[in-house]
Design a protein around this motif. Structure first.
Motif, PDB file in Angstrom:
ATOM      1  N   THR A  51       1.002   6.889  10.903  1.00  0.00           N
ATOM      2  CA  THR A  51      -0.193   7.697  11.144  1.00  0.00           C
ATOM      3  C   THR A  51      -0.010   8.581  12.371  1.00  0.00           C
ATOM      4  OG1 THR A  51      -1.705   6.113  10.109  1.00  0.00           O
ATOM      5  CG2 THR A  51      -2.629   7.546  11.789  1.00  0.00           C
ATOM      6  N   LEU A 103       0.666   1.150   7.543  1.00  0.00           N
ATOM      7  CA  LEU A 103      -0.033   2.438   7.487  1.00  0.00           C
ATOM      8  C   LEU A 103      -0.177   3.025   8.885  1.00  0.00           C
ATOM      9  CD1 LEU A 103      -1.723   4.646   6.114  1.00  0.00           C
ATOM     10  CD2 LEU A 103      -3.691   3.096   6.231  1.00  0.00           C
ATOM     11  N   PHE A 130      -7.893   0.828   0.461  1.00  0.00           N
ATOM     12  CA  PHE A 130      -7.090   1.944   0.954  1.00  0.00           C
ATOM     13  C   PHE A 130      -7.337   3.090  -0.027  1.00  0.00           C
ATOM     14  CE2 PHE A 130      -5.008  -1.838   2.546  1.00  0.00           C
ATOM     15  CZ  PHE A 130      -4.573  -1.488   3.818  1.00  0.00           C
ATOM     16  N   GLU A 189       0.833  -1.202   0.000  1.00  0.00           N
ATOM     17  CA  GLU A 189       0.000   0.000   0.000  1.00  0.00           C
ATOM     18  C   GLU A 189       0.866   1.250   0.000  1.00  0.00           C
ATOM     19  OE1 GLU A 189      -1.775   3.511   1.526  1.00  0.00           O
ATOM     20  OE2 GLU A 189      -0.414   2.305   2.742  1.00  0.00           O
ATOM     21  N   ARG A 190       1.964   1.245   0.759  1.00  0.00           N
ATOM     22  CA  ARG A 190       2.857   2.405   0.788  1.00  0.00           C
ATOM     23  C   ARG A 190       3.458   2.659  -0.582  1.00  0.00           C
ATOM     24  NH1 ARG A 190       8.063   2.441   0.677  1.00  0.00           N
ATOM     25  NH2 ARG A 190       8.168   0.241   1.224  1.00  0.00           N
ATOM     26  N   ARG A 223       0.817   4.032  -2.865  1.00  0.00           N
ATOM     27  CA  ARG A 223       0.456   5.405  -2.499  1.00  0.00           C
ATOM     28  C   ARG A 223       1.508   6.404  -2.953  1.00  0.00           C
ATOM     29  NH1 ARG A 223      -3.039   7.850   1.192  1.00  0.00           N
ATOM     30  NH2 ARG A 223      -3.137  10.047   0.557  1.00  0.00           N
ATOM     31  N   THR A 233      -5.653   8.845   4.608  1.00  0.00           N
ATOM     32  CA  THR A 233      -6.131   7.617   3.968  1.00  0.00           C
ATOM     33  C   THR A 233      -7.453   7.186   4.584  1.00  0.00           C
ATOM     34  OG1 THR A 233      -3.861   6.859   3.554  1.00  0.00           O
ATOM     35  CG2 THR A 233      -5.603   5.193   3.441  1.00  0.00           C
TER      36      THR A 233
END
Length: 291
Positions: A108, A104, A240, A9-10, A13, A229
């Motif tokens: 955060t 994630l 996501f 996901e990182r 993104r 997100t």
């Protein structure tokens, strides 16, 4: 090195943010390829998160895109430098979405969560989490490993700047396990809600229907608003979402839920001094009924 087939996901993104900045700067893929001395396919792979961009290359891109010095510039450079290593490496046998969620959470700063039917994972006790996981098809799952992972994720809670949960009364009353499990879980809610950076509200039945009851969601605040997100979990997948308009839409829903919910638990007030019904008094009422 060939392009990766399953970016994290990182990685996705970072690529998506670079694509946004390139589009805003009105630069073509060919322009970027020339800047990086690469071919057009590599630019596509970078923006899809399938290959990494070298730190000096990213610096060139951000400058060319007109990204000013500040939180966004620094955060994107940090995302590129990060190799996704962390405590979650011990749980590599779990599905990718779970590891992405842990990564994630590690970057955060503040969290807003709404759950209509269950206590959020960040607040669950071990017994509650185990009962939840056992209620799902567990034939091919290592329940102990999953519970250990869920509890390990809670280590970020003390490090957050703010955690705000709006939990529907249904989550307090749906019996997860026996009376002992539920009592311990509700007492855990009160304990966590007394932390100075935690806000916990209960949305009572008496407020009637509201459209967001139907699904849970989490809003993760990044080091800068551009990196916020929206996370939505389904039975077999998870979203996501980085689209700013969608995040704003859900942020407004959360604010509406918060305004309609009972007052949060006041960590400085003694329970017996509460004059009006608030989230604490409702939890205490449910605890009393569990006897």
């Amino acid at each position: 090195m060939p392009p990766r087939t399953s970016p994290s996901e990182r990685q996705r993104r970072l690529g998506a943010e670079l694509r946004k900045l390139r589009t805003r700067a009105r630069m073509s893929g060919d322009d970027v390829a020339a800047l990086l001395e690469a071919d057009r396919a590599r630019v596509s792979h970078i923006e899809a998160g399938r290959v990494d961009v070298p730190r000096n290359g990213l610096y060139k891109l951000l400058r060319a895109y007109g990204c000013p010095d500040g939180p966004l510039f620094d955060a994107l450079m940090a995302m590129a430098h990060d190799r996704g290593k962390g405590w979650w490496d011990e749980f590599k046998t779990l599905e990718r979405r779970a590891l992405d969620l842990a990564e994630l959470e590690s970057r955060t700063t503040h969290v807003r969560v709404h759950d209509p039917l269950m206590i959020p994972g960040m607040l669950q006790t071990e017994d509650y989490a185990r009962t939840v996981m056992n209620s799902v098809d567990s034939e091919h799952r290592n329940i102990d490993h999953g519970v250990e992972f869920r509890i390990a994720r809670q280590r970020v809670l003390p490090e957050l700047q703010a955690y705000h949960a709006v939990i529907h009364e249904s989550a307090l009353r749906v019996r997860i396990g026996d009376t002992k499990v539920m009592r311990k879980q509700l007492l855990r809610l009160v304990e966590v809600a007394r932390l100075p950076h935690v806000t916990l509200q209960i949305f009572p039945f008496e407020m009637g229907p509201y459209s967001t009851y139907s699904r849970s969601f989490i809003l993760f605040g990044g080091p800068t608003p551009e990196l916020d997100t929206l996370y939505r979990e389904h039975a077999t997948s998870a979203d996501f979402i980085s689209d700013g308009d969608r995040i704003t839409e859900y942020a407004r829903m959360f604010e509406r839920l918060s305004s309609l919910a009972l007052a949060p638990i006041d960590p400085t007030a003694a329970p017996e001094r509460q004059e009006n019904q608030d989230s604490l008094s409702l939890i205490q009422h449910v605890l009393y009924e569990l006897r």
